[in-house]
Design a protein around this motif. Structure first.
Motif, PDB file in Angstrom:
ATOM      1  N   ARG A  85      33.948  26.168  38.612  1.00  0.00           N
ATOM      2  CA  ARG A  85      35.041  27.122  38.754  1.00  0.00           C
ATOM      3  C   ARG A  85      36.336  26.414  38.400  1.00  0.00           C
ATOM      4  NH1 ARG A  85      32.422  29.424  44.026  1.00  0.00           N
ATOM      5  NH2 ARG A  85      31.125  31.085  43.130  1.00  0.00           N
ATOM      6  N   VAL A  86      36.681  26.453  37.127  1.00  0.00           N
ATOM      7  CA  VAL A  86      37.896  25.810  36.622  1.00  0.00           C
ATOM      8  C   VAL A  86      38.996  26.857  36.555  1.00  0.00           C
ATOM      9  CG1 VAL A  86      38.920  24.506  34.734  1.00  0.00           C
ATOM     10  CG2 VAL A  86      36.504  24.185  35.298  1.00  0.00           C
ATOM     11  N   PRO A  87      40.125  26.661  37.245  1.00  0.00           N
ATOM     12  CA  PRO A  87      41.162  27.697  37.285  1.00  0.00           C
ATOM     13  C   PRO A  87      41.749  28.003  35.905  1.00  0.00           C
ATOM     14  CG  PRO A  87      41.508  26.053  39.004  1.00  0.00           C
ATOM     15  CD  PRO A  87      40.443  25.514  38.090  1.00  0.00           C
ATOM     16  N   VAL A  88      42.064  29.271  35.691  1.00  0.00           N
ATOM     17  CA  VAL A  88      42.799  29.690  34.507  1.00  0.00           C
ATOM     18  C   VAL A  88      44.227  29.161  34.618  1.00  0.00           C
ATOM     19  CG1 VAL A  88      43.675  31.669  33.229  1.00  0.00           C
ATOM     20  CG2 VAL A  88      41.389  31.744  34.218  1.00  0.00           C
ATOM     21  N   THR A  89      44.740  28.576  33.547  1.00  0.00           N
ATOM     22  CA  THR A  89      46.119  28.082  33.524  1.00  0.00           C
ATOM     23  C   THR A  89      46.927  28.877  32.509  1.00  0.00           C
ATOM     24  OG1 THR A  89      45.681  26.425  31.811  1.00  0.00           O
ATOM     25  CG2 THR A  89      45.282  25.776  34.101  1.00  0.00           C
ATOM     26  N   GLN A  90      48.190  28.545  32.370  1.00  0.00           N
ATOM     27  CA  GLN A  90      49.044  29.267  31.422  1.00  0.00           C
ATOM     28  C   GLN A  90      48.595  29.066  29.986  1.00  0.00           C
ATOM     29  OE1 GLN A  90      53.012  27.936  32.216  1.00  0.00           O
ATOM     30  NE2 GLN A  90      53.310  29.314  33.947  1.00  0.00           N
ATOM     31  N   ASN A  91      48.026  27.913  29.692  1.00  0.00           N
ATOM     32  CA  ASN A  91      47.683  27.581  28.315  1.00  0.00           C
ATOM     33  C   ASN A  91      46.193  27.699  28.020  1.00  0.00           C
ATOM     34  OD1 ASN A  91      50.407  26.892  27.766  1.00  0.00           O
ATOM     35  ND2 ASN A  91      50.077  24.893  28.720  1.00  0.00           N
ATOM     36  N   VAL A  92      45.359  27.703  29.057  1.00  0.00           N
ATOM     37  CA  VAL A  92      43.913  27.684  28.846  1.00  0.00           C
ATOM     38  C   VAL A  92      43.270  28.777  29.689  1.00  0.00           C
ATOM     39  CG1 VAL A  92      41.809  26.314  28.954  1.00  0.00           C
ATOM     40  CG2 VAL A  92      43.991  25.195  28.448  1.00  0.00           C
ATOM     41  N   SER A  93      42.457  29.630  29.056  1.00  0.00           N
ATOM     42  CA  SER A  93      41.694  30.661  29.764  1.00  0.00           C
ATOM     43  C   SER A  93      40.258  30.164  29.924  1.00  0.00           C
ATOM     44  CB  SER A  93      41.732  31.985  29.001  1.00  0.00           C
ATOM     45  OG  SER A  93      43.047  32.479  28.920  1.00  0.00           O
ATOM     46  N   ASN A  94      40.024  29.458  31.014  1.00  0.00           N
ATOM     47  CA  ASN A  94      38.713  28.850  31.236  1.00  0.00           C
ATOM     48  C   ASN A  94      37.736  29.853  31.841  1.00  0.00           C
ATOM     49  OD1 ASN A  94      39.199  25.943  30.582  1.00  0.00           O
ATOM     50  ND2 ASN A  94      40.757  26.183  32.163  1.00  0.00           N
ATOM     51  N   GLU A 120      19.121  31.964  37.840  1.00  0.00           N
ATOM     52  CA  GLU A 120      20.337  32.758  37.754  1.00  0.00           C
ATOM     53  C   GLU A 120      21.317  32.132  36.767  1.00  0.00           C
ATOM     54  OE1 GLU A 120      20.682  34.533  42.315  1.00  0.00           O
ATOM     55  OE2 GLU A 120      21.989  32.896  41.676  1.00  0.00           O
ATOM     56  N   PHE A 121      22.100  33.000  36.140  1.00  0.00           N
ATOM     57  CA  PHE A 121      23.189  32.547  35.285  1.00  0.00           C
ATOM     58  C   PHE A 121      24.391  33.438  35.554  1.00  0.00           C
ATOM     59  CE2 PHE A 121      25.694  32.992  31.365  1.00  0.00           C
ATOM     60  CZ  PHE A 121      26.077  31.662  31.198  1.00  0.00           C
ATOM     61  N   GLY A 122      25.576  32.833  35.688  1.00  0.00           N
ATOM     62  CA  GLY A 122      26.770  33.606  35.986  1.00  0.00           C
ATOM     63  C   GLY A 122      27.967  33.192  35.162  1.00  0.00           C
ATOM     64  N   LEU A 123      28.865  34.151  34.919  1.00  0.00           N
ATOM     65  CA  LEU A 123      30.140  33.902  34.251  1.00  0.00           C
ATOM     66  C   LEU A 123      31.246  34.593  35.042  1.00  0.00           C
ATOM     67  CD1 LEU A 123      29.491  34.353  30.417  1.00  0.00           C
ATOM     68  CD2 LEU A 123      30.111  32.233  31.591  1.00  0.00           C
ATOM     69  N   GLY A 124      32.444  34.007  34.999  1.00  0.00           N
ATOM     70  CA  GLY A 124      33.554  34.626  35.704  1.00  0.00           C
ATOM     71  C   GLY A 124      34.852  33.889  35.476  1.00  0.00           C
ATOM     72  N   PHE A 125      35.834  34.201  36.299  1.00  0.00           N
ATOM     73  CA  PHE A 125      37.151  33.581  36.217  1.00  0.00           C
ATOM     74  C   PHE A 125      37.567  33.068  37.588  1.00  0.00           C
ATOM     75  CE2 PHE A 125      37.403  36.389  32.499  1.00  0.00           C
ATOM     76  CZ  PHE A 125      37.933  35.523  31.557  1.00  0.00           C
ATOM     77  N   ASP A 138      32.827  36.531  39.797  1.00  0.00           N
ATOM     78  CA  ASP A 138      31.703  36.188  38.927  1.00  0.00           C
ATOM     79  C   ASP A 138      30.781  37.392  38.773  1.00  0.00           C
ATOM     80  OD1 ASP A 138      32.466  33.416  38.783  1.00  0.00           O
ATOM     81  OD2 ASP A 138      31.554  33.117  40.744  1.00  0.00           O
ATOM     82  N   ILE A 139      30.096  37.428  37.647  1.00  0.00           N
ATOM     83  CA  ILE A 139      28.976  38.350  37.453  1.00  0.00           C
ATOM     84  C   ILE A 139      27.731  37.485  37.235  1.00  0.00           C
ATOM     85  CG2 ILE A 139      27.921  40.122  36.027  1.00  0.00           C
ATOM     86  CD1 ILE A 139      30.220  41.179  37.602  1.00  0.00           C
TER      87      ILE A 139
END
Length: 229
Positions: A85-94, A120-125, A138-139
């Motif tokens: 879970r890498v936080p979204v920053t101003q320059n990078v949408s992780n 299981e496999f998940g993606l999210g922000f 996450d989904i």
């Protein structure tokens, strides 16, 4: 930089733990062990984001009630678990991601707990609202099977984590699982946990879990004392 723990002060990767779990009206002795891991429950302030990597995670419990005294239950035998879970920053949408594979004991639509082989496999922000406070969504999609049937399921998840001034971390996780064990009813779950830091080789974890199936509730509370080596 002085506000963050230095990476060299992180605890060792091996873990053995024991504790107590009270599930509805029954109590159990709980045990957990893995040789290599970083947990979401650990102090991740010296890392970029909340991360987890666990290999060969074994959990089992021993009944303490009169009708199951001494009975042994395998709760989990996961070969591999990963969460990033890498936080979204101003320059990078992780993108945050997760993956696991192994054996797990899950709740069915009939409010029974059964072992399945799952992946299981998940993606999210993940977004850091402020220093030490983050939220995520996450989904997760997964597949499970036992000797009699197989099924696929989906699980949306939202949650937050907050590091406190008492050198601990609070975490809240909410989820809804569709088609788990082929159930027609979604299974709602909420978990609340507290992880206390400040000990060189010792971990202290407290957790409360509530699950709801078709307006019926199941709750559990646990305390785990662990040793890192």
């Amino acid at each position: 930089m002085s506000d963050f723990p230095v990476p060299s002060s992180r605890q060792q990767e091996g873990y053995v733990g024991a504790g107590l779990t009270h599930q509805d009206s029954r109590s159990f002795m709980a045990f957990r062990a893995f040789p290599v891991a970083r947990r979401l429950a650990d102090d991740n302030r010296s890392m970029i984001g909340e991360t987890e990597l666990i290999l060969a995670d074994i959990e089992f419990s021993v009944g303490l009630a009169q009708d199951n005294l001494g009975d042994i239950y395998v709760d989990k035998a996961m070969l591999y678990q990963m969460v990033s879970r890498v936080p979204v920053t101003q320059n990078v949408s992780n993108w945050s991601s997760s993956f696991n594979i192994g054996i797990n004991r899950v709740l069915t639509g009939e409010r029974k707990r059964k072992l399945i082989v799952q992946s299981e496999f998940g993606l999210g922000f993940t977004r850091e609202v402020m220093q030490g406070l983050g939220v995520y969504s996450d989904i997760i999609v997964g597949a499970g099977a036992n000797k009699s049937e197989a099924f696929v399921y989906a699980k949306p998840v939202i949650g937050l984590y907050a590091y406190t001034k008492l050198n601990s971390k609070l975490a809240v996780n909410l989820s809804r699982t569709y088609n788990q064990y082929g159930s027609d009813n979604p299974i709602d779950a909420a978990s609340f946990s507290l992880h206390q830091y400040g000990f060189k080789d010792i971990t202290l974890d407290f957790e409360v879990n509530i699950q709801k199936v078709d307006n019926e509730y199941e709750s559990s509370a646990s305390f785990m004392l662990g040793y890192r080596f």
